[in-house]
Design a protein around this motif. Structure first.
Motif, PDB file in Angstrom:
ATOM      1  N   ARG A 244      42.309  37.338   4.532  1.00 13.30           N
ATOM      2  CA  ARG A 244      42.722  38.530   5.282  1.00 13.30           C
ATOM      3  C   ARG A 244      41.550  39.500   5.428  1.00 13.30           C
ATOM      4  O   ARG A 244      41.692  40.702   5.228  1.00 13.30           O
ATOM      5  N   GLU A 246      40.163  40.769   7.866  1.00  8.15           N
ATOM      6  CA  GLU A 246      40.182  41.730   8.972  1.00  8.15           C
ATOM      7  C   GLU A 246      40.967  43.001   8.655  1.00  8.15           C
ATOM      8  O   GLU A 246      40.949  43.944   9.429  1.00  8.15           O
ATOM      9  N   SER A 247      41.681  43.032   7.529  1.00  7.72           N
ATOM     10  CA  SER A 247      42.575  44.168   7.303  1.00  7.72           C
ATOM     11  C   SER A 247      42.428  44.764   5.906  1.00  7.72           C
ATOM     12  O   SER A 247      41.833  44.171   5.010  1.00  7.72           O
ATOM     13  N   ARG A 248      43.003  45.953   5.752  1.00  8.62           N
ATOM     14  CA  ARG A 248      42.984  46.628   4.453  1.00  8.62           C
ATOM     15  C   ARG A 248      44.146  46.147   3.586  1.00  8.62           C
ATOM     16  O   ARG A 248      45.221  45.844   4.095  1.00  8.62           O
ATOM     17  N   SER A 249      43.910  46.149   2.282  1.00  7.31           N
ATOM     18  CA  SER A 249      44.922  45.694   1.343  1.00  7.31           C
ATOM     19  C   SER A 249      45.022  46.681   0.187  1.00  7.31           C
ATOM     20  O   SER A 249      44.008  47.097  -0.373  1.00  7.31           O
ATOM     21  N   PHE A 295      37.310  51.584   6.013  1.00 10.51           N
ATOM     22  CA  PHE A 295      37.001  50.158   5.913  1.00 10.51           C
ATOM     23  C   PHE A 295      35.706  49.856   5.173  1.00 10.51           C
ATOM     24  O   PHE A 295      35.215  48.738   5.208  1.00 10.51           O
ATOM     25  N   PRO A 316      48.442  47.292   6.546  1.00  5.41           N
ATOM     26  CA  PRO A 316      49.209  46.072   6.811  1.00  5.41           C
ATOM     27  C   PRO A 316      49.640  45.258   5.588  1.00  5.41           C
ATOM     28  O   PRO A 316      50.549  44.432   5.694  1.00  5.41           O
ATOM     29  N   THR A 337      53.567  50.119   3.404  1.00  4.28           N
ATOM     30  CA  THR A 337      53.327  49.375   4.631  1.00  4.28           C
ATOM     31  C   THR A 337      54.604  49.396   5.466  1.00  4.28           C
ATOM     32  O   THR A 337      55.635  49.907   5.040  1.00  4.28           O
TER      33      THR A 337
END
Length: 375
Positions: A244, A246-249, A295, A316, A337
């Motif tokens: 993953r 491409e996205s923040r967690s 990011f 997300p 989320t």
């Protein structure tokens, strides 16, 4: 009964007001709005509220205000908070340290499962607030390391869990030592007959306040659970995060030490991660949040208390690296989320041996079984 709509109505002292604002609170939660004015008046209270509703702030904020304003402070412990588990004791301690970061209030925390001598030494040096589990506190009292005779305010937290875990006799023994107290705060998620009887034996003309627990998550959140051994959790997390990119967690751990350890392990695997928790300064936490939002650090590891200030519309992915002890906390965590109609994913890691009962309680609360993701 008077409810507060804004913390400004309380005329909190400036250092406390600043710390509350920095902790992410602009307005009081429902339990805080109902309980804080009563506690500030010095009255006994029965508060029915789950962890995750801002309950700790409901007693920590007014108690810190009163402690700071007491002149002279006097000698000995002034507030005792009794809670059933080590994890809850640590969480409450973190809350008090965050809200009281600019005050002269010293908080001590004692619990079982660790060596007793360091806790005994800390007690000898003195403090204002003692957060304790029942068994360890009684051990320290019996060995003359802890003296709670000067306590004027007694907080019994998670009273129903205390009873479920068989601590009623320990609670009564602790209560017998508190002959000089003037105020008792009794908090419980539910009020079964046993809890009502205990409250009746300990409190004087209490006010009763309650809030409805959060029991459901947004329909826009896709939930899933991995059954994974504790020692394999980090490797699984690394694999998931690398897919993953491409996205923040946002990753949740139970303790600040766990958050720091996990951040270091992820860094070694090439994943840029930062951790926020109650022991970090406000500036450090703010930098970590900015790095996450922009990011620069796509992975943020947080404890529940430190995560309160996180409000990101497009977040997300949420991971429960460790399941919370209290089911409502799960709902609050994954609610980070799936906001504003945008879908999101929330996955949880569950060790069947240690966390199976936590998962069962969560599924009972939300009313369905979380889909299992096959490894």
């Amino acid at each position: 009964m008077t409810y507060i709509l804004d913390f400004k109505e309380l005329n909190l002292i400036e250092p406390l007001s600043r710390a509350v604002e920095e902790a992410g609170y602009s307005r009081p939660t429902e339990i805080q709005a109902k309980a804080i004015p009563i506690i500030l008046e010095g009255r006994d209270i029965i508060g029915c509220a789950q962890t995750g509703t801002g309950k700790t702030g409901a007693f920590a904020i007014p108690l810190l205000q009163r402690l700071e304003q007491e002149k002279p402070a006097g000698k000995g412990l002034r507030v005792l908070i009794l809670t059933p588990t080590r994890e809850l004791a640590i969480q409450i301690d973190e809350n008090f340290k965050i809200y009281g970061k600019y005050l002269r209030i010293k908080t001590l925390c004692v619990y079982g499962g660790v060596a007793l001598p360091p806790q005994a030494r800390a007690l000898k040096q003195g403090g204002d607030v003692l957060i304790a589990t029942p068994g360890r506190l009684l051990d320290l009292i019996q060995q003359k390391y802890a003296d709670i005779s000067s306590v004027h305010t007694f907080v019994l937290d998670e009273a129903d869990r205390m009873l479920d875990m068989g601590f009623i006799h320990d609670v009564k023994r602790v209560n017998a030592y508190l002959k000089n107290r003037k105020q008792t705060l009794f908090f419980s998620a539910t009020l079964p007959d046993a809890a009502r009887k205990l409250a009746a034996s300990m409190l004087t003309r209490p006010a009763t306040v309650s809030v409805t627990p959060v029991s459901s998550a947004a329909e826009t959140i896709r939930q899933g659970v991995y059954f994974v051994n504790k020692q394999e959790k980090t490797n699984l997390l690394i694999d998931i995060l690398k897919e993953r990119t491409e996205s923040r967690s946002l990753i949740f751990t139970r303790t600040r030490h766990g958050a720091e350890r996990l951040a270091k392990k992820l860094a070694k695997s090439g994943i840029t991660a930062t951790a926020i928790h109650g022991s970090k300064s406000q500036n450090a936490r703010q930098r970590a949040l900015e790095d996450f939002k922009n990011f620069r650090a796509p992975v943020l590891i947080a404890t529940d208390i430190a995560a309160r200030g996180i409000d990101i519309e497009a977040l997300p992915f949420v991971v429960n690296y460790e399941l919370p002890d209290v089911p409502e906390t799960y709902v609050h965590r994954i609610g980070r989320t799936g906001r504003a109609g945008v879908s999101g994913d929330a996955v949880s890691f569950c060790d069947k041996g240690e966390e199976g009962s936590n998962l069962a309680a969560i599924q009972k609360l939300i009313g369905f079984e979380i889909p299992v993701i096959k490894l």
